[in-house]
Design a protein around this motif. Structure first.
Motif, PDB file in Angstrom:
ATOM      1  N   ARG A  57       9.374   2.750  -5.855  1.00 15.37           N
ATOM      2  CA  ARG A  57       8.275   3.314  -6.825  1.00 15.37           C
ATOM      3  C   ARG A  57       7.189   4.124  -6.205  1.00 15.37           C
ATOM      4  O   ARG A  57       6.919   3.495  -5.243  1.00 15.37           O
ATOM      5  CB  ARG A  57       7.746   2.209  -7.567  1.00 15.37           C
ATOM      6  N   PRO A  58       7.110   5.155  -6.660  1.00 12.09           N
ATOM      7  CA  PRO A  58       5.748   5.827  -5.989  1.00 12.09           C
ATOM      8  C   PRO A  58       4.477   5.196  -6.366  1.00 12.09           C
ATOM      9  O   PRO A  58       4.374   4.564  -7.220  1.00 12.09           O
ATOM     10  CB  PRO A  58       5.881   7.264  -6.802  1.00 12.09           C
ATOM     11  N   HIS A  59       3.480   5.388  -5.730  1.00  2.21           N
ATOM     12  CA  HIS A  59       1.928   4.932  -5.931  1.00  2.21           C
ATOM     13  C   HIS A  59       1.149   5.784  -5.012  1.00  2.21           C
ATOM     14  O   HIS A  59       1.409   6.352  -3.917  1.00  2.21           O
ATOM     15  CB  HIS A  59       2.320   3.600  -5.470  1.00  2.21           C
ATOM     16  N   PRO A  60      -0.063   5.992  -5.658  1.00  2.00           N
ATOM     17  CA  PRO A  60      -1.089   6.872  -4.927  1.00  2.00           C
ATOM     18  C   PRO A  60      -1.671   6.078  -3.619  1.00  2.00           C
ATOM     19  O   PRO A  60      -2.262   6.624  -2.949  1.00  2.00           O
ATOM     20  CB  PRO A  60      -2.052   6.906  -6.139  1.00  2.00           C
ATOM     21  N   PHE A  61      -1.459   4.826  -3.491  1.00  4.30           N
ATOM     22  CA  PHE A  61      -2.256   4.102  -2.575  1.00  4.30           C
ATOM     23  C   PHE A  61      -1.138   3.281  -1.719  1.00  4.30           C
ATOM     24  O   PHE A  61      -0.263   2.786  -2.043  1.00  4.30           O
ATOM     25  CB  PHE A  61      -3.393   2.932  -3.014  1.00  4.30           C
ATOM     26  N   GLY A  62      -1.590   2.776  -0.391  1.00  5.33           N
ATOM     27  CA  GLY A  62      -0.818   2.000   0.416  1.00  5.33           C
ATOM     28  C   GLY A  62       0.616   2.568   0.954  1.00  5.33           C
ATOM     29  O   GLY A  62       0.709   3.832   0.859  1.00  5.33           O
ATOM     30  N   PRO A  63       1.496   1.747   1.348  1.00  5.70           N
ATOM     31  CA  PRO A  63       2.810   2.332   1.807  1.00  5.70           C
ATOM     32  C   PRO A  63       3.785   3.072   0.975  1.00  5.70           C
ATOM     33  O   PRO A  63       4.663   3.771   1.644  1.00  5.70           O
ATOM     34  CB  PRO A  63       3.061   1.278   2.641  1.00  5.70           C
ATOM     35  N   ALA A  64       3.573   2.921  -0.284  1.00  2.00           N
ATOM     36  CA  ALA A  64       4.457   3.456  -1.174  1.00  2.00           C
ATOM     37  C   ALA A  64       4.403   4.953  -1.070  1.00  2.00           C
ATOM     38  O   ALA A  64       3.534   5.681  -0.852  1.00  2.00           O
ATOM     39  CB  ALA A  64       4.387   3.021  -2.591  1.00  2.00           C
ATOM     40  N   PRO A  65       5.662   5.666  -1.457  1.00  2.00           N
ATOM     41  CA  PRO A  65       5.628   7.247  -1.203  1.00  2.00           C
ATOM     42  C   PRO A  65       4.994   7.832  -2.466  1.00  2.00           C
ATOM     43  O   PRO A  65       4.760   7.162  -3.512  1.00  2.00           O
ATOM     44  CB  PRO A  65       7.090   7.567  -1.447  1.00  2.00           C
ATOM     45  N   ARG A  66       4.518   8.863  -2.080  1.00  5.84           N
ATOM     46  CA  ARG A  66       3.623   9.722  -3.281  1.00  5.84           C
ATOM     47  C   ARG A  66       4.528  10.606  -3.563  1.00  5.84           C
ATOM     48  O   ARG A  66       5.695  11.155  -2.917  1.00  5.84           O
ATOM     49  CB  ARG A  66       2.280  10.432  -2.524  1.00  5.84           C
TER      50      ARG A  66
END
Length: 258
Positions: free
Chosen positions: A132-141
């Protein structure tokens, strides 16, 4: 007795799903490739025929959904709205028109299987996961270089796995799943050896659609054999493209074609 599908009760509250319209919001990973056109043709029952152009094109799609009926109360009880699926789409023709058709699909919630029975999707239970994408942390943008993984398993066997890397914005997220769907709704007879109680060819499409920016991607896709699945028979002979897109869709019925 009330309820869109089973079980029907005096209140209808126990029905496995509320009736349409059904509204969906989700993240889609789409990988398109070519296989032997004869393998696609073998999955098309009469009166469907292969697409006139690129008849061996296949789309393998992972989707992470939130879905609800009118009113949206399921969104506040997430176990009733969140589910994942992985499905295989090919193209076909009927009466001179090109359609998309889902030939295999796995989902992880019973209400999704029930909706599929109504819509003509050949749904089975599976285990589906995707990054899942996410704007913060290690997840991909959602940006160039972002990498997403996706896996599919059923019956304790892994059936498919993929990694995509976003390369650039795209004007679309593929062509294989871009047409109205041509599906069959079948009900076997309760009497052994008798013809189906009913068999209809139906057209199904979105009542409304909105989508975010589509992204093109590079993809690494692998399919695996399993004793009770046939996905691996649709061998990856040539990659066409891969895409990531966030979408919103409403479905509200279809049309009987034959």
């Amino acid at each position: 007795m009330k309820g869109f599908l089973h079980p029907r009760t005096p209140t209808g509250r126990a029905s496995v799903t509320a009736g349409p319209p059904w509204h969906y919001a989700g993240d889609l990973i789409t990988i398109e490739y070519r296989t032997d056109p004869g393998k696609v043709a073998a999955l098309l029952p009469d009166p469907l025929t292969p697409a006139a152009d690129d008849p061996g094109a296949v789309a393998l799609i992972w989707a992470d959904w939130q879905a609800c009926s009118d009113g949206g109360e399921e969104l506040l009880d997430p176990v009733r709205s969140q589910y994942k699926e992985c499905f295989v789409v090919v193209r076909c023709q009927f009466a001179g028109r090109t359609y998309s058709r889902c030939v295999f699909i796995w989902v992880d919630k019973d209400f999704s299987i029930a909706r599929g029975v109504h819509q003509g999707y050949p749904k089975k239970f599976g285990s589906i996961h995707q990054t899942r994408p996410h704007p913060f942390g290690p997840a991909p943008r959602l940006e160039t270089g972002a990498r997403f993984g996706a896996t599919l398993a059923a019956g304790d066997r892994r059936l498919a796995e993929a990694v995509i890397e976003l390369t650039e914005p795209s004007p679309h997220n593929g062509f294989v799943n871009a047409h109205p769907m041509a599906h069959h709704r079948w009900q076997p007879s309760i009497e052994p050896g008798k013809p189906d109680s009913y068999a209809e060819l139906v057209e199904s499409k979105s009542a409304s659609f909105e989508g975010g920016q589509a992204w093109a991607a590079r993809a690494d896709l692998r399919l695996f054999e399993a004793p009770t699945e046939e996905l691996a028979d649709l061998t990856v002979d040539e990659h066409i493209g891969a895409y990531y897109r966030q979408v919103g869709v409403t479905w509200n019925g279809g049309t009987v074609l034959a």
